[in-house]
Scaffold this active site. Structure first.
Site, PDB file in Angstrom:
ATOM      1  N   GLN A  50       0.832  -1.209   0.000  1.00  0.00           N
ATOM      2  CA  GLN A  50       0.000   0.000   0.000  1.00  0.00           C
ATOM      3  C   GLN A  50       0.859   1.250   0.000  1.00  0.00           C
ATOM      4  O   GLN A  50       1.191   1.788  -1.043  1.00  0.00           O
ATOM      5  CB  GLN A  50      -0.949   0.003   1.197  1.00  0.00           C
ATOM      6  CG  GLN A  50      -1.929   1.157   1.163  1.00  0.00           C
ATOM      7  CD  GLN A  50      -3.110   0.953   2.101  1.00  0.00           C
ATOM      8  OE1 GLN A  50      -3.432  -0.158   2.499  1.00  0.00           O
ATOM      9  NE2 GLN A  50      -3.776   2.032   2.452  1.00  0.00           N
ATOM     10  N   ASP A  51       1.249   1.735   1.184  1.00  0.00           N
ATOM     11  CA  ASP A  51       2.197   2.847   1.224  1.00  0.00           C
ATOM     12  C   ASP A  51       3.318   2.487   2.187  1.00  0.00           C
ATOM     13  O   ASP A  51       3.224   1.497   2.913  1.00  0.00           O
ATOM     14  CB  ASP A  51       1.527   4.186   1.568  1.00  0.00           C
ATOM     15  CG  ASP A  51       0.830   4.212   2.914  1.00  0.00           C
ATOM     16  OD1 ASP A  51       0.665   3.138   3.527  1.00  0.00           O
ATOM     17  OD2 ASP A  51       0.454   5.303   3.372  1.00  0.00           O
ATOM     18  N   PRO A  52       4.409   3.244   2.214  1.00  0.00           N
ATOM     19  CA  PRO A  52       5.564   2.862   3.034  1.00  0.00           C
ATOM     20  C   PRO A  52       5.226   2.831   4.524  1.00  0.00           C
ATOM     21  O   PRO A  52       4.283   3.484   4.982  1.00  0.00           O
ATOM     22  CB  PRO A  52       6.583   3.968   2.737  1.00  0.00           C
ATOM     23  CG  PRO A  52       6.170   4.554   1.428  1.00  0.00           C
ATOM     24  CD  PRO A  52       4.677   4.451   1.408  1.00  0.00           C
TER      25      PRO A  52
END
EC number: 3.2.2.27
Length: 223
Positions: free
Chosen positions: A66-68
């Site tokens: 998804q995101d970091p």
């Protein structure tokens, strides 16, 4: 932020870098790094780490995150990965658990997945930056347009790639992939909140190795 990216990727993504949305994205991200005093992750030089760790033509497997990670010193530009000295996050612990159970091997006790990337595993988040302590803080600024295009380019230009789609966000990318050319594996996210909804026991890693063997591709060591 200057886009420093491996040559084969530069070749296939050059059109994208010249689009208006990407120029606006770069401008926004530059401002974020400049004004947020070290609170944007990963460090600028690691934003495109997934691309710089693996030439385009060498991709065998795509794992979509998804995101970091939004904790300090966690994100290193590879989805689900952390540097070797950092405590292994719960989702990655569960990934290792599934590997150990299904492949009957012992995983290396550190979370740096560069060892997978150099063998052909493209570990890409849909969003490539995040603000500390604020998950999804860079949602909707243009990263998703870019990474959707990356997925489409991989699907169109390569063949016999394994796509592992874990969780609803990753599974929503299925429409970008040509199922007649590639293997698409879907299950729940390895997060502790959803790991028992299908991820554990999914046998994705066994299925991946079987598919690579069937198509005469070198085996990946998932330790």
């Amino acid at each position: 932020m200057i886009v420093k990216i491996e040559e084969s990727w530069k070749e296939v993504l050059n059109n994208e870098f010249n689009k208006e949305y990407f120029k606006k994205l770069v401008k926004f991200i530059k401002h974020e790094y400049k004004t947020k005093n070290g609170k944007i992750f990963p460090p600028p030089k690691l934003i495109f780490n997934a691309f710089n760790s693996l030439p385009f033509k060498d991709i065998k497997v795509v794992i979509i995150g998804q995101d970091p990670y939004h904790g300090k010193n966690q994100a290193n530009g590879l989805a689900f990965s952390v540097d070797s000295e950092i405590k292994i996050p719960p989702s990655l612990q569960n990934i290792f658990k599934e590997i150990e159970k299904s492949l009957k091997i012992k995983t290396i006790p550190n979370g740096d997945l560069k060892r997978w990337a150099i063998q052909g595993v493209f570990l890409i988040n849909t969003i490539l930056t995040v603000e500390e302590g604020k998950p999804s803080s860079h949602k909707g600024i243009g990263w998703e347009i870019f990474t959707d295009e990356v997925i489409k380019i991989i699907s169109k230009n390569l063949k016999n790639i394994v796509f592992m789609l874990w969780g609803n966000l990753a599974r929503s990318k299925k429409k970008l992939i040509d199922p007649s050319k590639h293997l698409i594996l879907e299950t729940s996210h390895p997060s502790p909140y959803s790991v028992n909804n299908g991820f554990l026991g999914s046998n994705h890693f066994i299925n991946t190795l079987d598919y690579l063997k069937k198509h005469n591709k070198n085996k990946i060591n998932f330790q």
